[in-house]
Design a protein around this motif. Structure first.
Motif, PDB file in Angstrom:
ATOM      1  N   PHE A 174       0.863  -1.181   0.000  1.00  0.00           N
ATOM      2  CA  PHE A 174       0.000   0.000   0.000  1.00  0.00           C
ATOM      3  C   PHE A 174       0.896   1.226   0.000  1.00  0.00           C
ATOM      4  CE2 PHE A 174      -2.820  -3.125   2.087  1.00  0.00           C
ATOM      5  CZ  PHE A 174      -3.920  -3.018   1.254  1.00  0.00           C
ATOM      6  N   SER A 181      -0.026  -7.402  15.999  1.00  0.00           N
ATOM      7  CA  SER A 181      -0.921  -6.435  15.383  1.00  0.00           C
ATOM      8  C   SER A 181      -0.206  -5.696  14.253  1.00  0.00           C
ATOM      9  CB  SER A 181      -1.369  -5.450  16.456  1.00  0.00           C
ATOM     10  OG  SER A 181      -2.322  -4.589  15.942  1.00  0.00           O
ATOM     11  N   VAL A 193       3.117  -4.874   2.668  1.00  0.00           N
ATOM     12  CA  VAL A 193       2.366  -5.514   3.746  1.00  0.00           C
ATOM     13  C   VAL A 193       2.463  -7.035   3.655  1.00  0.00           C
ATOM     14  CG1 VAL A 193       0.100  -5.801   4.788  1.00  0.00           C
ATOM     15  CG2 VAL A 193       0.801  -3.563   3.958  1.00  0.00           C
ATOM     16  N   HIS A 250       4.361   0.759   0.985  1.00  0.00           N
ATOM     17  CA  HIS A 250       4.584   0.018   2.226  1.00  0.00           C
ATOM     18  C   HIS A 250       4.222  -1.445   1.993  1.00  0.00           C
ATOM     19  CE1 HIS A 250       4.298  -1.307   6.307  1.00  0.00           C
ATOM     20  NE2 HIS A 250       2.994  -1.329   6.317  1.00  0.00           N
TER      21      HIS A 250
HETATM   22  N1  LIG Z   1      -6.412  -0.266   2.690  1.00  0.00           N
HETATM   23  C1  LIG Z   1      -5.185  -0.046   3.193  1.00  0.00           C
HETATM   24  N2  LIG Z   1      -4.465   1.013   2.778  1.00  0.00           N
HETATM   25  C2  LIG Z   1      -3.240   1.251   3.263  1.00  0.00           C
HETATM   26  N3  LIG Z   1      -2.620   0.493   4.185  1.00  0.00           N
HETATM   27  C3  LIG Z   1      -3.278  -0.579   4.650  1.00  0.00           C
HETATM   28  C4  LIG Z   1      -4.601  -0.903   4.178  1.00  0.00           C
HETATM   29  N4  LIG Z   1      -5.013  -2.015   4.803  1.00  0.00           N
HETATM   30  C5  LIG Z   1      -4.004  -2.358   5.633  1.00  0.00           C
HETATM   31  N5  LIG Z   1      -2.950  -1.522   5.549  1.00  0.00           N
HETATM   32  C6  LIG Z   1      -1.687  -1.630   6.280  1.00  0.00           C
HETATM   33  O1  LIG Z   1      -1.299  -2.973   6.266  1.00  0.00           O
HETATM   34  C7  LIG Z   1      -0.715  -3.350   7.488  1.00  0.00           C
HETATM   35  C8  LIG Z   1      -1.345  -4.620   7.966  1.00  0.00           C
HETATM   36  O2  LIG Z   1      -2.698  -4.394   8.274  1.00  0.00           O
HETATM   37  P1  LIG Z   1      -3.656  -5.540   8.786  1.00  0.00           P
HETATM   38  O3  LIG Z   1      -4.980  -4.919   8.986  1.00  0.00           O
HETATM   39  O4  LIG Z   1      -3.569  -6.697   7.885  1.00  0.00           O
HETATM   40  O5  LIG Z   1      -3.026  -5.903  10.193  1.00  0.00           O
HETATM   41  P2  LIG Z   1      -3.451  -7.079  11.161  1.00  0.00           P
HETATM   42  O6  LIG Z   1      -2.360  -8.066  11.153  1.00  0.00           O
HETATM   43  O7  LIG Z   1      -4.800  -7.560  10.811  1.00  0.00           O
HETATM   44  O8  LIG Z   1      -3.464  -6.319  12.552  1.00  0.00           O
HETATM   45  P3  LIG Z   1      -4.508  -6.468  13.754  1.00  0.00           P
HETATM   46  O9  LIG Z   1      -4.136  -7.689  14.485  1.00  0.00           O
HETATM   47  O10 LIG Z   1      -4.285  -5.240  14.560  1.00  0.00           O
HETATM   48  O11 LIG Z   1      -5.863  -6.510  13.160  1.00  0.00           O
HETATM   49  C9  LIG Z   1      -0.874  -2.179   8.434  1.00  0.00           C
HETATM   50  O12 LIG Z   1       0.375  -1.563   8.570  1.00  0.00           O
HETATM   51  C10 LIG Z   1      -1.829  -1.268   7.734  1.00  0.00           C
HETATM   52  O13 LIG Z   1      -1.427   0.067   7.957  1.00  0.00           O
END
Ligand SMILES: Nc1ncnc2c1ncn2[C@@H]1O[C@H](COP(=O)(O)OP(=O)(O)OP(=O)(O)O)[C@@H](O)[C@H]1O
Ligand SMILES: [Mg+2]
Lengths: 254, 258
Positions: A11, A36, A16, A14
């Motif tokens: 994204f 997280s 992911v 960044h």
């Molecule tokens: N639509 C988006 N646009 C930009 N960045 C995103 C988007 N969705 C997720 N991210 C980024 O991707 C990364 C991972 O997000 P994700 O929601 O998958 O985390 P997670 O492992 O589910 O965390 P949690 O346990 O807190 O839910 C984060 O750094 C977030 O900022």
């Protein structure tokens, strides 16, 4: 059943998901744990085609989801149920209408039959009598359970759960864990569960995969993961109590 | 140097504008593909029509009655000493049919409808409700955009017909009570110079306004990102874009129709 091949997703520069590969076998319950922000939710959304990966493939039953046009993707989604981290209930509808929506849209069942199924489903998630309430009138944990009911009502073959027990009290967390266990055994559903809650992770998992900064650093049975020597895994597991004897045993919690 | 900056700014704006048009065209195409669902989804469409119609009635009533009243008063001021007030009804009526009722109704309603669609869909977007709809194998374009778009272009002409009536009443009250024009004379004048073409042209305008503004509301709603702040921005953007759309397309339609 579900095969993820070298998924990458960024994204705005960044990264992911970094080269994520995973194989979930038919009928198994695979739990994804990880800190997280490591990309668990993004991964689940990629599996169901809500997020298109930059590269890599999502293969369900031999079909590549990332290459599908909208129409076949929608046809495929009928195999899936997904519980969202924030429940994502439709707030213009009552709880029963939320649960009934898919039945109304995709089947020609008569109204009474739909009502009956919705009612039974509400009972299963421990919420008899909240059907007429709006999502804004119930607690966060109740929303989660209505979301779960909505995800299960079409009896999907693949269920994706994003943190099913977060925000529930310990007793209700047990009820939901049992429900997930029972659902995946009764009708042989393939489940992908994302959770922080190691206690319950070890109770429902056939296998556990640990994510760290956008990629899997460990995969294996709960027993294997429990004995892993990987420093990140050790550190993550040491933060929550898991009794060794419970690891890997899929017991009904009383 | 300065010129280069200006040119690049103009270029960027133009590009944005063209992309916006492109996005609207794609959404319109995807909505039109669902036309065969017209019968099956009538429940959803009627629900939206009622919502738009009922919520808009008070506003349309107020706007129309005062529009009629003001135009009567203004016409009297302008016609004074030039021609007989016998023609007042006709001149006010023509203005109401061609321009005042469709455009003013559309602007106040478009503001409301387009902003409320953008706010509603935008909220659903940022709270993952639209994602949830997709996981249930329900197309958001079909379930959300199609009924709103259809209701938009159907309801706007209906509201404009209502506005025609109310605006004439407003004009009549002023003419009768303040300018002492006899009811007979006023309505005979309206009737004698009534043109079906004008009335229909006004309804065609309304249809285009209704279609365009609800389409803009849906398109902006579906693109909303970034929580409550994003929803606020989307709402304002929908209002601005749809107002601009009405004024520009009003001009274009005037060229074509008259
Ligand atoms: N639509 C988006 N646009 C930009 N960045 C995103 C988007 N969705 C997720 N991210 C980024 O991707 C990364 C991972 O997000 P994700 O929601 O998958 O985390 P997670 O492992 O589910 O965390 P949690 O346990 O807190 O839910 C984060 O750094 C977030 O900022
Ligand atoms: Mg998450």
């Amino acid at each position: 059943m579900i095969r993820l091949e070298k998924l990458c997703k960024s994204f705005n520069g960044h990264e992911v998901l970094k080269d994520v590969s995973l194989h979930v076998r038919a009928g198994e319950t695979l739990v994804i744990i990880g800190a997280s922000g490591c990309g668990k939710t993004v991964l689940l959304k990629t599996v169901i085609g809500l997020i298109r990966p930059d590269s890599g493939r999502v293969i369900i039953d031999g079909h590549d989801l990332t290459k599908m046009n909208e129409k076949s993707l929608f046809a495929f989604r009928k195999y899936f149920g997904m519980l969202f981290q924030g429940a994502a209930l439709f707030d213009s509808m009552s709880c029963s209408e939320n649960i009934a929506l898919a039945l109304k849209e995709h089947t020609s069942l008569p109204g009474e039959e739909i009502d009956k199924r919705v009612h039974a489903m509400l009972e299963r998630v421990g919420l008899p009598g909240v059907g007429s309430k709006r999502p804004s009138e119930i607690s966060g944990g109740m929303k989660k359970r209505v979301g779960l009911a909505r995800a299960m009502i079409m009896r999907p073959r693949i269920l994706l759960y994003d943190e099913p027990t977060t925000g529930l009290d310990p007793l209700m967390a047990d009820v939901i864990t049992n429900l997930i266990n029972r659902t995946s055994h009764e009708v042989s559903i393939t489940s992908l569960v994302v959770t922080h809650d190691l206690y319950h992770a070890f109770r429902i998992a056939d296998r556990i995969a640990m994510m760290y900064e956008g990629t899997f650093i460990a995969k294996g049975t709960p027993e294997e993961l429990f004995h892993s020597t990987h420093p990140h895994v050790r550190e993550f597991l040491s933060k929550q109590p898991i009794q060794k004897k419970s690891a890997g045993k899929r017991k009904e919690l009383k | 140097m300065k010129r280069a900056i200006i040119i690049s700014a103009v270029g960027r704006r133009t590009l944005h504008f063209l992309m916006e048009i492109g996005r609207l065209a794609i959404l319109l195409y995807r909505i039109i593909l669902y036309t065969p669902r017209l019968i099956k989804d009538r429940g959803l469409i009627v629900e939206q029509m009622l919502k738009m119609g009922v919520n808009s009635l008070p506003l349309v009533s107020v706007v129309s009655i005062f529009t009629g009243a003001v135009s009567s008063w203004q016409a009297a001021y302008q016609l004074q000493g030039l021609i007989s007030f016998d023609f007042l009804g006709a001149s006010v009526s023509a203005a109401i049919f061609i321009e005042l009722a469709p455009v003013l109704t559309a602007i106040v309603i478009a503001g409301r409808v387009s902003a409320s669609i953008a706010a509603e869909l935008g909220t659903m977007m940022v709270t993952e409700q639209i994602d949830a709809l997709e996981t249930l194998a329900i197309s958001p374009v079909r379930y959300l955009a199609f009924p709103r778009f259809t209701a938009g272009w159907v309801m706007m002409p209906i509201l404009v017909i209502y506005s025609y009536l109310v605006a004439h009443l407003g004009a009549f009250f002023v003419a009768n009570l303040l300018l002492n024009i006899d009811a007979n004379i006023f309505f005979r004048s309206v009737r004698n110079y009534f043109s079906v073409y004008n009335a229909v042209a006004g309804l065609i305008k309304a249809l285009v306004f209704g279609a365009g503004t609800s389409l803009i509301g849906c398109s902006i709603g579906f693109r909303t990102r970034g929580g409550a702040e994003g929803v606020g921005k989307a709402t304002i953007q929908a209002f601005v874009y749809s107002s601009a759309f009405i004024l520009i397309s009003d001009y274009v339609l005037a060229m074509i129709l008259f």
